[in-house]
Design an enzyme around this catalytic site. Structure first.
Site, PDB file in Angstrom:
ATOM      1  N   SER A 263       0.827  -1.220   0.000  1.00 41.47           N
ATOM      2  CA  SER A 263       0.000   0.000   0.000  1.00 41.47           C
ATOM      3  C   SER A 263       0.857   1.265   0.000  1.00 41.47           C
ATOM      4  CB  SER A 263      -0.976   0.010   1.177  1.00 41.47           C
ATOM      5  OG  SER A 263      -0.318  -0.289   2.391  1.00 41.47           O
TER       6      SER A 263
ATOM      7  N   HIS B  17      -1.909  -8.967   1.793  1.00 44.03           N
ATOM      8  CA  HIS B  17      -1.628  -7.690   2.479  1.00 44.03           C
ATOM      9  C   HIS B  17      -2.785  -7.418   3.458  1.00 44.03           C
ATOM     10  CE1 HIS B  17       0.172  -3.893   3.255  1.00 44.03           C
ATOM     11  NE2 HIS B  17      -0.222  -3.204   2.194  1.00 44.03           N
TER      12      HIS B  17
ATOM     13  N   HIS C  97       5.766 -12.963   7.225  1.00 48.13           N
ATOM     14  CA  HIS C  97       5.995 -11.567   6.827  1.00 48.13           C
ATOM     15  C   HIS C  97       7.164 -11.498   5.860  1.00 48.13           C
ATOM     16  CE1 HIS C  97       6.493  -7.200   7.092  1.00 48.13           C
ATOM     17  NE2 HIS C  97       5.233  -7.205   7.492  1.00 48.13           N
TER      18      HIS C  97
ATOM     19  N   ARG D 151       3.053  -5.084  16.707  1.00 47.30           N
ATOM     20  CA  ARG D 151       1.646  -4.637  16.591  1.00 47.30           C
ATOM     21  C   ARG D 151       0.717  -5.749  17.073  1.00 47.30           C
ATOM     22  NH1 ARG D 151       1.869  -3.080  10.319  1.00 47.30           N
ATOM     23  NH2 ARG D 151       2.755  -5.180  10.341  1.00 47.30           N
TER      24      ARG D 151
ATOM     25  N   ASP E 235      -2.242  -8.695  11.542  1.00 51.61           N
ATOM     26  CA  ASP E 235      -3.600  -9.126  11.192  1.00 51.61           C
ATOM     27  C   ASP E 235      -4.077 -10.344  11.976  1.00 51.61           C
ATOM     28  OD1 ASP E 235      -3.908  -7.137   9.188  1.00 51.61           O
ATOM     29  OD2 ASP E 235      -2.556  -8.295   7.920  1.00 51.61           O
TER      30      ASP E 235
END
Ligand code: NMX
Ligand code: MLT
Length: 440
Positions: free
Chosen positions: A241, A271, A318, A327, A373
């Protein structure tokens, strides 16, 4: 000119001078070599971009202007009585390079509230789509519809000095960030709440108001939205992105065009769509095993089954990270404070206990650890935001903060049209046997 814009001009003028000096003194310094494998394998480990807003360390995770996520949770200003950072503060940090004061953050909240009006024709465009259109498609089309408002595009058409590009990109950036929560909440209420829309509350902070417009008034959810909007904002420049927004912006496409392009990349399952996929994967496992709380043994078997079917385990792996994503850890800590007994949240933690071992055993997955995620959906479900196909839109609203701050920097630094060289396999075959010469 507002003081944040003044400050940005001052900072970018100084960095421009540093960069000129760096190129003059060290322009020939080599920062890497490129192998044929890298060219075929998604350009992993190849440094080819400048992004000032954040830097990723494969073991430690992301740092925004040098600050890690735990540091930001402690240091960034919070809402009155709040526990989580306000994303306005992170935007200030990414744009200016310095931690903001509470007054800076309140100023940004007020500026964005003032700029947040979304013209009705944008809602008409969204309304023209079948209601079951994926929310990311509606979001991207909503941003494209808003493009008519671009100040940069209008000024460029009139004819502007290249030195002034950044000024209009900055204006578009501030307007677009201000408007995104309204567009996103409109899509949510349209698709899942029978078009029963909720008016913005101009007294609230940017993420608090977004949570309010989604229709969830639980203050725990508002705290989650402030954390969510902060941690998803930026992940250096090479992710799909950010890279897409930067690339499209390099053609002097305005921020609306560039962000919509970036959002189309975020909508891919490898993504940003992975947050939707994680919840679907867990729910499919629950359905198949006929239990809401599968045991660790059952989870392990289900992971093996997923791998044997040639599918990815969403939320794991990743391209750059090689350890648990900070995160993910921040969300786990939030869950431990706010909803430790939620069965879905516990399932996410049970997956975390068994998945890395199994993924590691394959010997080919370079990072068996969870990414951002893997956790987000379970927390959203806990607060009643249960429609997982909306989750990537939340990611997108947050990601706009980082990629648009970067776009301001791109134009302030006068970065050129991005245009790397490509070659054919035929050319490489000749190169390795000395029948072709290396391109400059
Ligand atoms: N499950 C199964 N296989 C995997 C996984 C996974 N979670 N992660 C990597 N692999 C496979 C990958 O498909 C590749 O297979 P093959 O050689 O057959 O093509 C092999 O392992 C080596 O891949 P890596 O070099 O470890 O990973 P790569 O850099 O190519 O891809 C991702 C990174 C993120 C695309 C990959 O880990 C993945 O598909 N993960 C699941 C999707 C996901 O969670 N995406 C979200 C990323 C974060 N975000 O928000 O953007
Ligand atoms: C992101 O936040 O963009 C993802 O973790 C993907 C990446 O960094 O490549």
């Amino acid at each position: 000119m507002g003081y944040i814009k003044d400050l940005f001009k001052e900072k970018s003028t100084a960095l421009n001078a540093d960069i000129k000096k760096m190129i003059a003194e060290h322009g020939d310094y080599k920062i890497g070599e490129i192998t044929i494998a890298q060219v075929y394998q998604g350009m992993r480990g190849m440094t080819g971009l400048i992004t000032e807003t954040s830097l990723l360390d494969s073991n430690e995770g992301i740092r925004f202007r040098g600050y890690s996520i735990p540091e930001l949770r402690e240091k960034l200003p919070k809402a009155e009585g709040g526990t989580e950072p306000l994303p306005e503060g992170l935007f200030h940090l990414m744009l200016i390079g310095e931690l903001p004061t509470k007054e800076d953050v309140d100023h940004l909240t007020a500026v964005w509230a003032r700029r947040s009006h979304v013209p009705n024709y944008v809602f008409d465009v969204i309304e023209s789509l079948p209601v079951n259109t994926h929310p990311m498609t509606q979001f991207s089309i909503g941003i494209m519809a808003l493009q008519r408002e671009s100040i940069f595009a209008k000024e460029y058409e009139k004819g502007i000095n290249k030195k002034d590009h950044w000024d209009f990109i900055y204006e578009d950036t501030m307007n677009l960030i201000a408007r995104l929560p309204r567009v996103a909440a409109y899509i949510y209420r349209r698709k899942y709440k029978n078009g029963d829309h909720i008016h913005p509350n101009g007294m609230l902070d940017w993420a608090g108001n977004f949570a309010h417009m989604l229709g969830i008034e639980d203050k725990g959810f508002w705290a989650l939205m402030r954390l969510y909007m902060t941690i998803h904002a930026d992940h250096e420049g090479g992710n799909v992105s950010a890279h897409t927004t930067h690339l499209v912006g390099s053609a002097l496409s305005d921020p609306y065009l560039a962000l919509a392009a970036g959002m189309n990349g975020l909508a891919g399952p490898l993504h940003g769509l992975a947050n939707q996929e994680v919840i679907r994967w867990i729910e499919e496992m629950q359905r198949e095993l006929e239990t809401e709380a599968p045991s660790k043994e059952q989870i392990a078997d289900y992971i093996r089954k997923t791998l044997s079917e040639g599918k990815v385990v969403p939320g794991y792996g990743h391209a750059v990270l090689r350890k648990t994503d900070p995160r993910f850890t921040a969300q786990m800590e939030f869950g431990k404070t706010h909803c430790p007994d939620d069965p879905l949240v516990q399932t996410v933690w049970n997956i975390y206990d068994v998945a890395p071992g199994i993924l590691g055993e394959t010997g080919k997955i370079k990072n068996p650890w969870p990414n951002v995620d893997a956790h987000s959906g379970a927390l959203l479900k806990h607060y009643g935001l249960v429609e997982e196909d909306f989750y990537t839109v939340l990611f997108g609203v947050s990601r706009a903060l980082g990629v648009l701050a970067s776009l301001c920097w791109d134009r302030a630094l006068g970065l050129p049209l991005e245009r790397p060289k490509s070659v054919t396999t035929e050319y490489l075959k000749k190169l390795v046997v000395g029948e072709a010469v290396e391109e400059d």
